[in-house]
Design a protein around this motif. Structure first.
Motif, PDB file in Angstrom:
ATOM      1  N   UNK A 187      37.332  -1.402   4.059  1.00  0.00           N
ATOM      2  CA  UNK A 187      38.518  -1.528   3.151  1.00  0.00           C
ATOM      3  C   UNK A 187      38.164  -2.616   2.068  1.00  0.00           C
TER       4      UNK A 187
ATOM      5  N   UNK B  60      38.824  -1.897  -1.988  1.00  0.00           N
ATOM      6  CA  UNK B  60      39.848  -2.131  -2.589  1.00  0.00           C
ATOM      7  C   UNK B  60      39.728  -3.610  -3.386  1.00  0.00           C
ATOM      8  N   UNK B  61      39.043  -4.403  -2.816  1.00  0.00           N
ATOM      9  CA  UNK B  61      38.855  -5.694  -3.401  1.00  0.00           C
ATOM     10  C   UNK B  61      37.587  -5.851  -4.225  1.00  0.00           C
TER      11      UNK B  61
ATOM     12  N   UNK C  71      35.285  -3.484  -5.561  1.00  0.00           N
ATOM     13  CA  UNK C  71      34.751  -2.216  -5.971  1.00  0.00           C
ATOM     14  C   UNK C  71      33.715  -2.630  -7.011  1.00  0.00           C
TER      15      UNK C  71
ATOM     16  N   UNK D 187      39.182 -10.736  -7.669  1.00  0.00           N
ATOM     17  CA  UNK D 187      40.101 -10.850  -6.063  1.00  0.00           C
ATOM     18  C   UNK D 187      39.658 -12.377  -5.526  1.00  0.00           C
TER      19      UNK D 187
ATOM     20  N   UNK E 293      36.232  -6.732 -10.588  1.00  0.00           N
ATOM     21  CA  UNK E 293      37.233  -6.800  -9.203  1.00  0.00           C
ATOM     22  C   UNK E 293      37.013  -7.731  -8.476  1.00  0.00           C
TER      23      UNK E 293
END
Lengths: 411, 347, 403
Positions: free
Chosen positions: A30, A34-35, A37, A45, A41
């Motif tokens: 996850x 989501x953070x 990728x 993040x 990003x």
């Protein structure tokens, strides 16, 4: 190689199951997707994560260590009901209980999940108020009354689920509750067991709710009438409605409130004095009705002409068509827009403090003027903001739910 | 599925009708005294945030101060009950509209008596406090005159004579300044305390009153400069002579009572006095009250409720208060002591 | 019967049956009667209200003339874009207020749009943290009252800045303090006019060349680096002229610390800053959702098709997504802009001299509440209508002309 299990016997064994890579599933997976990728990003993040953590930590530290919450707890009565006489507050609790009962019955009888959601929120809300009151040391009785009210919601909801009540009775129940509520809060007269409580001393959250609910209930029929009028074939009606709507929508609410405040006494015969609160409700109603009208107009436009033609074909006259065929459908379509409008109305009641009404923000400002509470501005405004946030957020969530259930936009 | 039929609209209409009827007052042919007597209350426009003149004690819900006491005096005179007052806090911007719209019966809100106001929107009663406009600055600025405020930011309330006088005075002295204007009195003094401006200007009684509730009152000094005359007086709406007379003569009665030495404590001893002046004042002879539309003993009601002018002053600005504005020898003293408090004869 | 000519009713009265419709059921007559009755009721009610207004006005001494507009105001609004002294008229005071409202509105709309765009796109991000932060911002600012937000921003943020003497010093002689934000004020030197002209020429050249390049692209001809030339001119020409003018065309007036205040330079009061920032933050939350909705409404098929024919991501956005999204975005965006303009009236709560605030003071000093308020409402009406018209023009410009 010769030990390879697959080669030793004649029966082919399935290959050893390979697990997915650790970076693709579970928490790591996850995080990865989501953070992190991409490189950008990832950096974003990390930076944002640090900033958010610092902010939350700072806020938490302030809230627990530095903040002076006594400004809220000392004045909790003022925040909730303003200067309503303490010995008459039982009337507020009674009104709340009646409201709880009616909500519970509605929620249980109708199958609509959003109404049930509202009932649950009413329960939760009363429990939270009870907790606030306990923390502020305002007396066990008040907290118990609220807990009782919360229980009433739940109980009536369960009861109505087992023995559903007819819609007619529910409507009458709402009517009775509103009338009873007004009479209970305002009083019947000094000689009666319900001495009058002048609206000038209503305040706090009580006044906020009164202004919003009255504004909503009164502006809705007026708005519908204006919308129908704007689409009327009769030019006079159309012109009058359009002028009113466009005029009101072009000016800020605060000018309408000021207009209401001193124009009402001037345009009424001498001696007929209208309460400040009534004038504010009037201003809010006149303002909100124009926006309701625009929403409803959109709904009216969306009704296909086939409906009108079918209605004429079976002999219905114009007003019958409007009332029985077109309006129900139009109003259903515009529910989300109207609920959004009413939520804004709730927040706009804070403008009433500028014309001298002590609703919850006004109480906050009055409390801040006390030299004992110097420097507690953030605490007070935060409290008021949180109260509105809770109300507004839950109402808008209920509205989304309602939208989905009624299938608007899907059919 | 709930239908939205007309039935849903009925509650709204019913509420509207009920709300209007249950709280509105029945119409009657218009003069203020009848309205007050029918309502059983005097609606009094006040400040609500000015210690000394009218300030609301949040804990008890009681308004205290000179203006607040005079509201009670009017109620005592007109209705016989000094507590039959509904206080309506007003900002400076709202006075004109409030009195013109009939929203309040009388305004006791540290209002300066000026010609333009008298002609434009109200009728003024006798001055209850002769004040002057002053300037308050922080002690550590070391400023003693207005000229030294060149380039400063000065906080002022909008919609007041203060705002106009500040502009006039400063342009007369050739002093450049930046006004910081707010509508609410709390905002103005809040801004000053936070340091948003270097000085704040208003009537001196107001400066003293607000300073008393600062965190550090001694860090602020009121300059020894008077920028203008500020006679503070009550206001009623134009066009109602009877009511204007009532307000006027209640104020004069308190001044006359002090001149005669009648206080709320000893008023009982003056009953049956031989002096014809006292007899007329207390209503034992003559029909003075009736001439105003009040009971003849209206002065007794007033003095028993709030006392004479001296008592009212002492409660608000006397030596036991935190504000402590000395009265002896100033313009607010009785004319017999060289001041301006002079009542025409009540006869 | 099917082959009988159907007798179309000639008007509502009569028709082929021969029976005439009584007038009280004749739709046309009813329509006229209803309108007359409605008009009569409206006029009666208005007339009664107006009569009361006139009677009450006379009793209380409220006149309805406008002569007070020319009278000397005696006060000055706390800030003004145009020069103003207390000797000017009430009319000019109201004008000052109007210009202040316009200033706040323009800056506020610009900030709100930019911020709303950023947050709206962030809401579409695949990065969970970015997405949720944007969501939190939107939910907080949409669900709390604007007035509370303004009060917090003014009293808790801007008024708590360090005092003037301890002002935060930023590069280029800019100061941030409790009394406002100061920066050097640019003034055009006497021979600096040429520089201004060169700037105008450069901007015009830039847009023309850019447009030309776009046209050539559409026609399939090579752009010949027109875009690069355009950018070069935009930056190069003013720069060149700047150095050619002795002493520089702009003189900067720097803020200086006096006994009490910083003076000189360009000043933005904390009231202005608080109102602009507050309005921008509030409106941006709504704009973000509008933009997100608009972009999401463009069907995925469009994106996929665009990518299939080889358009780069930037071109997909510019040529396919945005034109379609704009169509959906502009009407609700217009109403948000109008809301911002109307919400600027809350300046009364924090002491910014917008037109509503100034009108309250004028109303009190002149004793003319009705006339002043009517004027203010008329001004808002004109401003709203003007903005709507402008946005409608833009709306029409971005309409996709469907064949």
């Amino acid at each position: 190689m010769s030990d390879d299990p697959q080669m030793t016997t004649g029966t082919p064994q399935p290959a050893e199951e390979l697990r997915p890579p650790a970076t693709e599933v579970g928490v790591l997976g996850w995080l990865n997707h989501n953070l992190f990728s991409s490189k950008l990003n990832g950096i974003l993040s990390i930076v944002l994560g640090v900033i958010v953590a610092l902010v939350i930590w700072g806020l938490a530290q302030w809230a627990v260590l530095d903040a002076r919450w006594d400004v809220i707890t000392d004045n909790m009565r003022l925040f909730l009901v303003g200067r309503y006489p303490p010995e008459e507050i039982w009337r507020v609790w009674l009104t709340l209980t009646l409201l709880s009962a009616t909500t519970g019955l509605s929620a249980g009888s109708s199958g609509i999940g959003s109404v049930r959601m509202l009932a649950i929120m009413l329960t939760a809300g009363q429990l939270m108020l009870a907790a606030l009151i306990l923390v502020s040391g305002l007396g066990i009785v008040a907290s118990l009354a609220l807990v009782f009210g919360a229980g009433v919601v739940y109980a009536t909801m369960l009861a109505a689920q087992r023995y559903p009540v007819r819609r007619l009775w529910i409507s009458l129940g709402w009517l009775a509750t509103t009338i009873a509520g007004v009479l209970l809060l305002a009083g019947l007269g000094d000689a009666t067991p319900l001495p009058s409580v002048s609206t000038n001393i209503w305040g706090g959250l009580l006044l906020t709710m009164v202004l919003s609910v009255a504004g909503i209930l009164l502006s809705f029929p007026l708005g519908v009438a204006l919308a129908v009028g704007r689409r009327s074939r009769l030019p006079v009606v159309r012109v009058v409605s359009t002028t009113y709507i466009e005029l009101i929508r072009a000016v800020p609410l605060i000018t309408v409130l000021f207009m209401a405040q001193f124009l009402f006494p001037l345009v009424l015969p001498e001696g007929l004095r209208i309460d400040n609160v009534i004038r504010a409700i009037g201003g809010i109603t006149l303002f909100s009705a124009a926006y309701v009208a625009e929403n409803v107009r959109g709904g009216l436009q969306a009704i296909p002409t086939g409906q009108h033609e079918a209605a004429f074909a079976i002999g219905l006259r114009t007003w019958q068509t409007t009332v029985f065929i077109v309006l129900p459908q139009a109003l259903r379509i515009t529910i989300p827009a109207n609920v959004g409008l009413f939520i804004s109305l709730l927040k706009d009641t804070t403008l009433a403090y500028i014309i001298g009404l002590l609703e919850i923000l006004g109480i906050g400002r009055a409390v801040l003027a006390n030299p004992d509470y110097l420097g507690t501005q953030f605490e007070v405004y935060l409290f008021v903001a949180v109260v509105f946030f809770v109300l507004s957020y839950t109402l808008s969530q209920a509205s989304y739910r309602l939208e989905k259930e009624l299938g608007i936009g899907e059919r | 599925m709930e239908e939205f039929t007309l039935k849903k609209l009925v509650p709204g209409l019913v509420i509207g009708a009920l709300a209007l009827t249950s709280t509105a007052v029945a119409a009657q042919g218009g003069d203020t005294l009848s309205g007050v007597q029918e309502r059983g209350q005097v609606v009094c426009g006040v400040n609500g945030g000015l210690p000394g003149m009218s300030v609301l004690d949040e804990a008890t819900g009681v308004f205290e101060g000179m203006d607040a006491d005079y509201c009670r005096a009017i109620a005592a005179a007109a209705l016989g009950d000094p507590e039959a007052v509904q206080y309506a806090p007003l900002t400076a911007d709202q006075r004109a509209t409030a009195i013109q719209g009939g929203e309040v019966d009388v305004i006791f809100r540290n209002t300066t008596h000026t010609l333009s106001r008298d002609s434009a929107w109200g009728d003024f009663g006798p001055t209850i406090f002769y004040d002057g406009q002053g300037m308050m600055v922080r002690q550590d600025l070391g400023v003693t005159t207005l000229e030294e405020l060149d380039g400063a930011s000065i906080c002022v309330t909008s919609g007041t004579t203060t705002e106009l006088n500040l502009a006039d005075q400063m342009s007369f002295l050739g002093v450049e300044y930046t006004p910081v204007v707010a509508a609410e009195i709390d905002t103005v003094y809040g801004q000053y305390e936070e340091g948003r401006c270097d000085a704040v200007t208003s009537d001196k009684s107001q400066l003293a009153g607000r300073r008393s509730s600062f965190a550090d009152p001694d860090a602020h000094v009121i300059l020894d400069v008077t920028m203008s005359k500020e006679p503070l007086a009550p206001v009623v709406a134009s066009g109602d002579n009877q009511w204007a007379d009532i307000v006027r003569w209640v104020v004069y009665a308190t001044i006359e009572a002090e001149e005669l030495g009648i206080t709320s404590a000893n008023i009982g001893e003056f009953a049956g006095s031989e002096s014809p002046v006292v007899q007329r004042l207390l209503g034992e002879s003559g029909e003075l009250g009736a001439a105003l539309g009040l009971s003849n003993d209206f002065v007794v009601n007033v003095i028993s409720a709030v006392g004479n002018y001296g008592e009212i002053y002492d409660r608000a600005f006397g030596p036991e208060t935190t504000i402590a504005l000395p009265r002896e020898g100033t313009v607010n003293d009785l004319w017999t002591n060289g001041g301006l408090m002079y009542s025409p004869p009540l006869r | 019967m099917a082959d009988e000519p159907s007798d179309a009713p000639k008007g509502a009265s009569g028709g082929s049956t021969g029976a005439s419709i009584p007038f009280y059921r004749d739709v046309r007559v009813l329509a006229v009667i209803t309108q007359i009755v409605f008009l009569a009721i409206v006029l009666l009610v208005l007339g009664w209200l107006l009569n009361n207004l006139i009677t009450n006005s006379e009793t209380r001494g409220i006149s309805t003339s406008l002569t007070w507009l020319d009278q000397r105001a005696g006060f000055e609004p706390a800030e003004s874009v145009i020069p103003y002294t207390p000797d000017d008229t009430y009319a000019r005071a109201l004008l000052v207020g109007l210009l202040n409202t316009v200033m706040v509105s323009i800056v506020g709309i610009f900030l709100a749009t930019v911020l709303g765009l950023i947050v709206g796109v962030a809401r579409l991000s695949s990065n969970w943290l970015v997405n949720k932060i944007a969501l939190t911002y939107v939910e907080i600012f949409r669900n709390t009252p604007l007035l509370v937000q303004l009060l917090v921003i003014y009293f808790v943020v801007f008024l708590q800045m360090p005092g003037v003497r301890d002002a935060i010093v930023l590069p280029l002689e800019m100061y941030l303090s409790q009394r406002g934000f100061y920066m050097p004020r640019p003034e055009v030197a006497p021979d600096g006019a040429i520089w201004l002209v060169s700037v105008i020429i450069a901007v015009v050249a830039f847009f023309s060349l850019w447009y030309l390049a776009g046209r050539r692209e559409d026609e399939g001809r090579p752009t010949m680096g027109l875009r690069w030339i355009a950018s070069a001119i935009l930056i190069g020409l003013p720069l060149l002229v700047w150095f050619l003018i002795p002493g520089g065309p702009l003189a900067f007036e720097n803020p200086e610390l006096g006994t009490f205040n910083l003076s000189g330079g360009l000043r933005f009061t904390p009231e202005f800053l608080a109102l602009t920032v507050g309005l921008a933050l509030f409106t941006a939350a709504f704009i973000a959702e509008i933009i997100r909705g608009g972009i999401q409404a463009v069907s995925k098929g469009q994106l996929e098709a665009a990518r299939t024919i080889g358009l780069k991501e930037g071109e997909v956005l510019r040529l396919v997504v945005l034109p379609q999204a704009l169509r959906i975005i502009i009407p609700p965006l217009t109403s948000q802009y109008l809301n911002l303009i109307k919400n600027s009236s809350l300046a009364l709560a924090i002491g910014y001299a917008d037109i509503f605030n100034v009108s309250r003071t004028v109303s009190e000093q002149t004793g003319q509440p009705v006339a002043v308020l009517v004027i203010v409402m008329a001004v808002y009406l004109i401003v709203s209508l003007g903005t709507s018209v402008l946005m409608n023009i833009y709306n029409r410009m971005v309409q996709i002309h469907e064949r």
